[in-house]
Design a protein around this motif. Structure first.
Motif, PDB file in Angstrom:
ATOM      1  N   UNK A 268     -38.257  25.400  14.376  1.00 30.31           N
ATOM      2  CA  UNK A 268     -36.660  24.762  13.917  1.00 30.31           C
ATOM      3  C   UNK A 268     -36.459  26.065  14.088  1.00 30.31           C
ATOM      4  N   UNK A 269     -37.094  27.411  13.543  1.00 27.09           N
ATOM      5  CA  UNK A 269     -36.503  28.684  14.549  1.00 27.09           C
ATOM      6  C   UNK A 269     -36.640  28.872  15.548  1.00 27.09           C
ATOM      7  N   UNK A 270     -37.373  28.662  16.383  1.00 27.00           N
ATOM      8  CA  UNK A 270     -37.447  28.836  17.679  1.00 27.00           C
ATOM      9  C   UNK A 270     -36.675  27.439  18.885  1.00 27.00           C
ATOM     10  N   UNK A 271     -35.994  26.304  17.379  1.00 28.04           N
ATOM     11  CA  UNK A 271     -34.712  25.648  19.186  1.00 28.04           C
ATOM     12  C   UNK A 271     -34.081  26.435  18.281  1.00 28.04           C
ATOM     13  N   UNK A 272     -33.350  26.560  17.143  1.00 29.92           N
ATOM     14  CA  UNK A 272     -31.845  27.923  16.992  1.00 29.92           C
ATOM     15  C   UNK A 272     -31.611  28.648  17.488  1.00 29.92           C
ATOM     16  N   UNK A 273     -33.299  29.499  18.229  1.00 28.07           N
ATOM     17  CA  UNK A 273     -33.116  30.751  18.200  1.00 28.07           C
ATOM     18  C   UNK A 273     -33.161  30.800  19.910  1.00 28.07           C
ATOM     19  N   UNK A 274     -34.219  30.312  20.311  1.00 27.69           N
ATOM     20  CA  UNK A 274     -34.030  30.306  21.372  1.00 27.69           C
ATOM     21  C   UNK A 274     -33.348  28.998  22.718  1.00 27.69           C
ATOM     22  N   UNK A 275     -33.057  27.663  22.208  1.00 28.38           N
ATOM     23  CA  UNK A 275     -32.200  27.084  22.540  1.00 28.38           C
ATOM     24  C   UNK A 275     -30.559  26.963  22.978  1.00 28.38           C
ATOM     25  N   UNK A 276     -30.211  27.391  21.418  1.00 25.04           N
ATOM     26  CA  UNK A 276     -29.401  26.875  20.920  1.00 25.04           C
ATOM     27  C   UNK A 276     -28.428  28.362  20.952  1.00 25.04           C
ATOM     28  N   UNK A 277     -26.956  28.830  21.966  1.00 27.73           N
ATOM     29  CA  UNK A 277     -26.699  29.430  21.860  1.00 27.73           C
ATOM     30  C   UNK A 277     -26.222  30.516  20.704  1.00 27.73           C
ATOM     31  N   UNK A 278     -25.588  31.515  20.747  1.00 24.75           N
ATOM     32  CA  UNK A 278     -25.241  32.629  19.626  1.00 24.75           C
ATOM     33  C   UNK A 278     -23.928  32.708  19.336  1.00 24.75           C
ATOM     34  N   UNK A 279     -23.047  32.014  19.979  1.00 25.36           N
ATOM     35  CA  UNK A 279     -22.300  31.249  18.951  1.00 25.36           C
ATOM     36  C   UNK A 279     -21.938  31.480  17.490  1.00 25.36           C
ATOM     37  N   UNK A 280     -21.621  32.371  16.676  1.00 21.95           N
ATOM     38  CA  UNK A 280     -21.127  31.694  15.480  1.00 21.95           C
ATOM     39  C   UNK A 280     -21.000  30.983  14.990  1.00 21.95           C
ATOM     40  N   UNK A 281     -20.464  29.848  15.592  1.00 25.22           N
ATOM     41  CA  UNK A 281     -19.972  28.201  14.370  1.00 25.22           C
ATOM     42  C   UNK A 281     -20.709  27.776  14.888  1.00 25.22           C
ATOM     43  N   UNK A 282     -21.680  27.840  15.540  1.00 21.94           N
ATOM     44  CA  UNK A 282     -23.106  27.169  15.925  1.00 21.94           C
ATOM     45  C   UNK A 282     -23.812  27.062  14.417  1.00 21.94           C
ATOM     46  N   UNK A 283     -23.606  27.882  13.452  1.00 17.89           N
ATOM     47  CA  UNK A 283     -24.161  28.346  12.277  1.00 17.89           C
ATOM     48  C   UNK A 283     -23.519  27.047  10.903  1.00 17.89           C
ATOM     49  N   UNK A 284     -22.263  26.646  11.516  1.00 15.77           N
ATOM     50  CA  UNK A 284     -21.278  25.883  10.311  1.00 15.77           C
ATOM     51  C   UNK A 284     -21.975  24.263  11.523  1.00 15.77           C
TER      52      UNK A 284
END
Length: 499
Positions: free
Chosen positions: A120-136
């Motif tokens: 899950x950590x790799x999926x979040x950090x490596x595949x998903x953009x660093x746009x802050x909105x993705x945290x929500x």
């Protein structure tokens, strides 16, 4: 040559059409599954609907090829995949109270996504953009995550959906907790502070872009509740348990906790020729405790113990202990010493060990023929094992097992006891809890003696930082039981946490 080119075009066209159909089916089925199961941003994990669809979605996530799709489709797919796989892994590990109870949930648990295994950590950090909105938009299965969307994120709607999800989260009263001139922020803003500007001022500016009412500038980070984001019998019941202060947790890094707990113990013993109780002994103890979060799992601090004793004849009142002119009385700051609290494992987020070593600060605490006993003359070592278990959305069970070694090194006493306590709490309101307490404490000293108490109490959180507690207990031991004595304790405590 033209026929070969045409054949290849048809093959690739059919492949692209088939792949697009798979992607569209994925988004449609995700939408059906989430709409069937999400209420108030939570799930009923024990009663999931459309589980056949979830199984199909997990298989599609494992098999899909995203090498030729556009960026929006990739991101929408990965957000949905993350949330669906979180739900799937929790469902596979039921019964559980938290993702933290599942070993290596975020950083070691293997999940299959398209091209291979990841976490899950790799999926979040490596595949998903660093746009802050993705945290929500990404939801980790905990109560203090942003509310889970009840719809699928779709490529053609992604921008609008992210804006809506961010606005909803940042105006949600449980996620952003405003109390007067103070505002409690999720630890998400501390963990990912760089994404939001890397300062409290920048974080507030980011949040206020989406707020209906701007936030005050006095900011703290409330303790993250990793309990499952599960549906209770009503939405309000979720909040009653999730917003409480959990005693057994270590406090977060950089925060402080100050507690004052005052205990008045009074007992009546001995009898006259008419069988009336004649003597009263009362003890007032005030514990002052301070802790600092060295990191999220280790805290360091110190304790102070002030005691006062009063011995008098009946009729009298327990409150006479505060009257320096009655009975035999004395008082002193009896002990001071260092203390630690340690949360040893992420698998049990509400389990911790607390240990204090108290050093005597006054002379002749055990008294003489002319002076009553006040405290022990030598060192005291007190180790406590805490755990807290949420029971549904309105109840919890707190347990404590101690090893208490008093008057260390004197040879004459060296009293060792092993108290055990259980507290069952009910939360009629998010800020209020009422509870029942039962405790037994064997003293392993010469002839075994057992101290027993039961009682009722209540706590009220004025804010997430400030709490008051009151407690009454009935108390007895072997001596009191044999002599038909009576004893009780009256307690009041205060807690203040600073972030």
């Amino acid at each position: 040559m033209k026929s070969i080119f045409l054949s290849l075009s048809l093959i690739f066209g059919q492949y692209a059409y088939a792949q697009n159909a798979i992607e569209q089916q994925f988004f449609d089925q995700t939408d059906v599954f989430l709409k069937a199961n999400v209420q108030y941003g939570r799930l009923d994990y024990g009663n999931l609907k459309e589980t056949a669809i979830l199984d199909q979605l997990v298989k599609q996530i494992a098999d899909i090829d995203l090498s030729s799709v556009d960026p929006n489709t990739k991101i929408a797919f990965y957000i949905n995949a993350y949330n669906l796989l979180i739900i799937n892994e929790i469902e596979k590990n039921l019964p559980t109270s938290s993702v933290k109870s599942i070993p290596g949930f975020f950083d070691r648990l293997p999940i299959q996504v398209g091209e291979g295994q990841t976490t899950f950590n790799q999926l979040e950090k490596q595949k998903i953009s660093d746009d802050p909105r993705y945290h929500f938009a990404l939801v980790c299965g905990a109560l203090d995550c942003p509310p889970l969307a009840d719809f699928a994120f779709r490529p053609e709607q992604l921008e609008a959906q992210l804006e809506t999800q961010t606005r909803n989260a940042l105006n949600h009263p449980r996620f952003i907790r405003v109390s007067g001139d103070r505002v409690g922020l999720s630890e998400i803003f501390r963990w990912y502070s760089y994404d939001f500007g890397n300062s409290k001022k920048a974080i507030l500016a980011y949040i206020n872009q989406y707020r209906e009412a701007p936030l005050p500038e006095d900011v703290y980070y409330y303790n993250y509740d990793w309990s499952l984001n599960a549906i209770g019998t009503a939405a309000t019941q979720i909040d009653n348990n999730s917003t409480r202060y959990v005693v057994s947790k270590a406090i977060p890094k950089g925060t402080t906790e100050t507690k004052v707990f005052n205990n008045l113990y009074t007992q009546r013993t001995e009898r006259d020729e008419n069988n009336n109780l004649t003597n009263r002994a009362s003890y007032f103890t005030s514990w002052w405790s301070f802790l600092y979060g060295v990191n999220d799992r280790f805290n360091f601090g110190f304790d102070l113990r002030y005691r006062r004793v009063n011995e008098t004849q009946l009729p009298s009142s327990a409150l006479d202990i505060f009257d320096f002119s009655t009975g035999r009385n004395r008082s002193a700051l009896s002990h001071i010493g260092p203390k630690i609290r340690w949360a040893p494992t992420e698998r049990l987020p509400n389990f911790s060990v607390q240990s204090a070593f108290w050093i005597p600060t006054a002379q002749n605490l055990q008294g003489t023929d002319s002076q009553p006993f006040l405290d022990w003359d030598s060192y005291i070592w007190w180790t406590q094992f805490f755990n807290d278990f949420p029971v549904g959305s309105r109840f919890s069970l707190f347990t404590e097992v101690d090893l208490l070694w008093e008057d260390i090194g004197t040879g004459q006493n060296n009293r060792i006891s092993t108290p055990a306590t259980a507290i069952f709490s009910y939360f009629p309101h998010p800020q209020l809890s009422v509870y029942g307490l039962a405790s037994a404490s064997p003293y392993w000293y010469k002839d075994l003696d057992i101290f027993v108490q039961s009682g009722i109490g209540a706590k009220y959180q004025f804010t997430p930082q400030v709490e008051i507690e009151v407690l009454y207990t009935w108390f007895t031991n072997g001596f009191l039981w044999q002599n038909d004595g009576r004893a009780a304790t009256y307690n009041i405590g205060f807690r203040y946490n600073h972030w």
